[in-house]
Design an enzyme around this catalytic site. Sequence first.
Site, PDB file in Angstrom:
ATOM      1  N   LYS A 116       0.840  -1.192   0.000  1.00 28.60           N
ATOM      2  CA  LYS A 116       0.000   0.000   0.000  1.00 28.60           C
ATOM      3  C   LYS A 116       0.877   1.243   0.000  1.00 28.60           C
ATOM      4  O   LYS A 116       1.802   1.366   0.796  1.00 28.60           O
ATOM      5  CB  LYS A 116      -0.911  -0.003   1.234  1.00 28.60           C
ATOM      6  CG  LYS A 116      -1.836   1.215   1.313  1.00 28.60           C
ATOM      7  CD  LYS A 116      -2.890   1.162   0.244  1.00 28.60           C
ATOM      8  CE  LYS A 116      -3.842   2.366   0.341  1.00 28.60           C
ATOM      9  NZ  LYS A 116      -3.207   3.646  -0.054  1.00 28.60           N
ATOM     10  N   ASP A 147       0.034  -0.381  -4.634  1.00 28.28           N
ATOM     11  CA  ASP A 147      -1.378  -0.037  -4.791  1.00 28.28           C
ATOM     12  C   ASP A 147      -1.629   1.319  -4.155  1.00 28.28           C
ATOM     13  O   ASP A 147      -1.492   1.484  -2.944  1.00 28.28           O
ATOM     14  CB  ASP A 147      -2.249  -1.108  -4.130  1.00 28.28           C
ATOM     15  CG  ASP A 147      -3.741  -0.820  -4.276  1.00 28.28           C
ATOM     16  OD1 ASP A 147      -4.110   0.110  -5.005  1.00 28.28           O
ATOM     17  OD2 ASP A 147      -4.541  -1.555  -3.644  1.00 28.28           O
ATOM     18  N   LYS A 225     -12.559  -8.056  -8.520  1.00 25.01           N
ATOM     19  CA  LYS A 225     -13.062  -8.591  -7.250  1.00 25.01           C
ATOM     20  C   LYS A 225     -14.466  -9.130  -7.498  1.00 25.01           C
ATOM     21  O   LYS A 225     -15.298  -8.467  -8.121  1.00 25.01           O
ATOM     22  CB  LYS A 225     -13.083  -7.502  -6.175  1.00 25.01           C
ATOM     23  CG  LYS A 225     -11.699  -6.940  -5.813  1.00 25.01           C
ATOM     24  CD  LYS A 225     -11.808  -5.866  -4.742  1.00 25.01           C
ATOM     25  CE  LYS A 225     -10.449  -5.439  -4.213  1.00 25.01           C
ATOM     26  NZ  LYS A 225      -9.695  -4.611  -5.172  1.00 25.01           N
TER      27      LYS A 225
END
Length: 339
Positions: A116, A147, A225
Site C-alpha cells: 500500500k 497499490d 473482485k
Amino acid sequence: MTDTRSNPPAVPPLAEVLAAAHVVSIPTRTRFRGIAVREAMIFDAPLGASEFSPFLEYDDAEAAPWLAAALDFGWATQPEALRERIEVNATVPAVDAHEVPAVLARFPGCTTAKVKVAERGQSLADDVARVRAVREALGPAGLVRVDANGGWSADDAVSALTALADFDLDYAEQPSASVVELVEVRSRLRTSGVSVRIAADESVRKAEDPLAVARSGAADLLIVKAQPLGGVRRARSLVIEAGLPVVVSSALDTSAGIAMGLHLAAALPEGMLAGACGLGTVALLDGDVTASPLVPLDGSIEVRRPDLDSALLERYRAAPDREEWWRQRVSRTYTLLRS
C-alpha cells in the site's frame, strides 16, 4: 465451459436470506484502508458459506452488486473450477518499514507482495522506505507491486512511480482515480522510459462501464473482485470480454468471501491470470468465521468453501445495533435487486 452471461442471478426470498444471515465484527491486525474492525454479513446458504461485505460508506446502489454476488454464490451453481489451488500475494498495509518483516511472515511461501502506498498523511519517503523493505525481504527474485487506491494526481503518480521504479515493480495498481488520468500516467511513463505496468482496480469495480478501461488503453491489466462485480459468473464474463490479463483480489473479506474470489480465479480460462492473486488477506484479520481459514500455505490457497464455525460466529457477533443496521441494509439492497 458454458457461458453464464445469460443466466439470471439467484434471488431467493428475502425471509430466507435473512434467516441464513450472521453479522460479524472482526478486528484487523493492522489498520487497512483506515479500518480497524471489519464488519460483514455471512450467509449459511444452501450451497455453502457466502458473504455480503460492502464497506460501510457505500450507498445501497453501490452495495447492490455485492449482494447479488453473495446470493449467487450461496444459492446458485458456480462455473467449473479449472484449478485446485491459487497462488496468492502478500499484502503489506501502510506500515512503517521496520514492521514489514512481521507482516510478510503472515504470508508463508508468498514470493509476490502488494504494498500500500499513497496513504493519507504519509509521504513519498514513507512509500519508498516501505517498498525498499519489501524488496529487501523478498530478494531480487520476488515480485513487488504497489497499490495507491487512486490516491495520486497524474503528476504525483508519474513522480512517485519514477522513484519507485528502482525497486523493479511488477505493476502499479490504480495510481490515479480516473480513467483519463490512468491513460495520461501510462503514456507519460512510457515516454520517459519507466517500465511500470498500470493495473486498474477502482476504475473497473466502481465504474458504470467496467469495460471502459480496456477500450481506452488505460491499463495493462485489470484487478477484479468478485463481490463488487456481481459475483463469480458476471465477473468471469466481464474479464473474458475485456480481453486483458487479470489479478483476482479481495476486499478484506473473511474466508467466506475469499472462497468466492478463489472460485472466480479458478474458473478463468487458461492464460488470463496475470500471476499471484490478492486473496491472502484473511491473514490481516485477527479472527475469522471458520476453524479452517483460507490463508496461504506455501504461497497458495486451496479452492474450497470453508465450513462456518458456530462458536466463531458467536465470538465475533456484532453488537445488536450493528446487526440491525446490516439487516436493514440488506433489506433495502435486496429491494433494489428485485426492482
